[in-house]
Design a protein around this motif. Sequence first.
Motif, PDB file in Angstrom:
ATOM      1  N   HIS A 179      -5.498   7.995   7.138  1.00  0.00           N
ATOM      2  CA  HIS A 179      -5.478   7.091   8.299  1.00  0.00           C
ATOM      3  C   HIS A 179      -6.308   5.866   7.928  1.00  0.00           C
ATOM      4  O   HIS A 179      -7.498   5.786   8.223  1.00  0.00           O
ATOM      5  CB  HIS A 179      -6.052   7.820   9.514  1.00  0.00           C
ATOM      6  CG  HIS A 179      -5.501   7.329  10.816  1.00  0.00           C
ATOM      7  ND1 HIS A 179      -4.162   7.133  11.044  1.00  0.00           N
ATOM      8  CD2 HIS A 179      -6.133   6.969  11.966  1.00  0.00           C
ATOM      9  CE1 HIS A 179      -3.972   6.707  12.270  1.00  0.00           C
ATOM     10  NE2 HIS A 179      -5.163   6.588  12.853  1.00  0.00           N
ATOM     11  N   GLU A 209       1.485   7.135   5.289  1.00  0.00           N
ATOM     12  CA  GLU A 209       2.189   6.233   6.194  1.00  0.00           C
ATOM     13  C   GLU A 209       1.206   5.236   6.808  1.00  0.00           C
ATOM     14  O   GLU A 209       0.102   5.617   7.227  1.00  0.00           O
ATOM     15  CB  GLU A 209       2.870   7.024   7.306  1.00  0.00           C
ATOM     16  CG  GLU A 209       3.708   6.174   8.244  1.00  0.00           C
ATOM     17  CD  GLU A 209       4.436   6.996   9.293  1.00  0.00           C
ATOM     18  OE1 GLU A 209       4.997   6.398  10.223  1.00  0.00           O
ATOM     19  OE2 GLU A 209       4.416   8.243   9.176  1.00  0.00           O
ATOM     20  N   ASP A 211       0.125   2.822   9.796  1.00  0.00           N
ATOM     21  CA  ASP A 211       0.305   2.593  11.224  1.00  0.00           C
ATOM     22  C   ASP A 211       0.009   1.118  11.510  1.00  0.00           C
ATOM     23  O   ASP A 211      -1.103   0.648  11.273  1.00  0.00           O
ATOM     24  CB  ASP A 211      -0.655   3.499  12.011  1.00  0.00           C
ATOM     25  CG  ASP A 211      -0.454   3.408  13.516  1.00  0.00           C
ATOM     26  OD1 ASP A 211       0.171   2.428  13.977  1.00  0.00           O
ATOM     27  OD2 ASP A 211      -0.913   4.321  14.223  1.00  0.00           O
ATOM     28  N   ARG A 213      -0.679  -0.408  14.053  1.00  0.00           N
ATOM     29  CA  ARG A 213      -1.794  -0.631  14.974  1.00  0.00           C
ATOM     30  C   ARG A 213      -3.123  -0.745  14.228  1.00  0.00           C
ATOM     31  O   ARG A 213      -4.112  -1.216  14.791  1.00  0.00           O
ATOM     32  CB  ARG A 213      -1.884   0.512  15.987  1.00  0.00           C
ATOM     33  CG  ARG A 213      -0.693   0.636  16.933  1.00  0.00           C
ATOM     34  CD  ARG A 213      -0.895   1.844  17.838  1.00  0.00           C
ATOM     35  NE  ARG A 213      -1.109   3.059  17.046  1.00  0.00           N
ATOM     36  CZ  ARG A 213      -1.700   4.157  17.512  1.00  0.00           C
ATOM     37  NH1 ARG A 213      -2.173   4.187  18.744  1.00  0.00           N
ATOM     38  NH2 ARG A 213      -1.843   5.222  16.733  1.00  0.00           N
TER      39      ARG A 213
END
Length: 339
Positions: A179, A209, A211, A213
């Motif tokens: 993350h 992946e 994100d 945001r």
Amino acid sequence: MKPTIYDVAQAAGVSIATVSKVINGTGRISEKTRNHVLSVMDQLKYQPSMVASALTGKSTFTIGLTIPDLANPFFAEIARAVEDRGHEYGFNVFICSTDNDPEREIRYYSLLTQKRVDGIIVATRIQNDQFLKKLISQNIPIALITNEMPTLAVDTVMVDDFLGGYQAGNYLAELGHRHIAIIAEDLVNKSNLERIRGCKQAMMAAAVEFDDRLLAVGEFTVQSGKEAMLRLLELDDRPSAVFACNDLLAIGAIQAARERGLHMPHDLSVIGFDNTVLATIIDPPLTTIGQPIQEIGRQAIDLLVQEIKGEKSLKQRVVLLPELVVRSSCMPKEPIEIP
């Protein structure tokens, strides 16, 4: 009144032509006469007019350097490298801090042309390529640092921003982070875009992946990095690691994390870009992607002086390699516990 070349000639008992040859290093003059004229110039505190030299087609041995902010450690180190290398060639450097203000930038370019500088190194964001084209049309040598403008016929010295971003993303992925956030200066500057693209590419290669945001955009300041990090920490699924596209943003991110009660780097890993002196004095010392700042400055001056002296005709694009500098602001992924 300031002494003139006529005063020097009269005091030294030589012709004006002899004084001119001493000043410009031309013609056949004995070492004794040269030293005598130089001694008289020193006694009279005579300073040759650079503008007068320019008007007669001679070099003023001056170079202009435009940077966005002299208070920014990266550009301060660039300025020092350019100035040191310039002095090795016998050139003085006029440093102009534009604050990324287009009008201020144009005023500085106008001032530098009025001062008859021999060439200009541009380390600012290119906001007015038309004015630079005008300078080029006036046969003023131009070199770009950390920027690239394919539409301009100029020498360019830059770092491989994509590779640097890739190194950052790959390092965080290897530490087990899944993350990962990115804090960037803006989404217009090509260097930032390439660093972001490189980081995302590394994450994709590691099956991480991204994100959308987790992309925060601000300005080139510590405060902007802090504000961006605070926004990221408000997300339900907070990042465990952050890649900041310059060291100032990274330091701001560390300050924000501390303000929220996080322990660095246990709760949040941060990696920057530039490897300025600030990276070594922040706590914890900042892992960052190092730019060869000294080499960037040296190469830019080398290319510009070669063009000023007519030693080359073709423009060159020099791309230097970044390097991952591991310190203490990153660690393998562990669960985040926020009060």
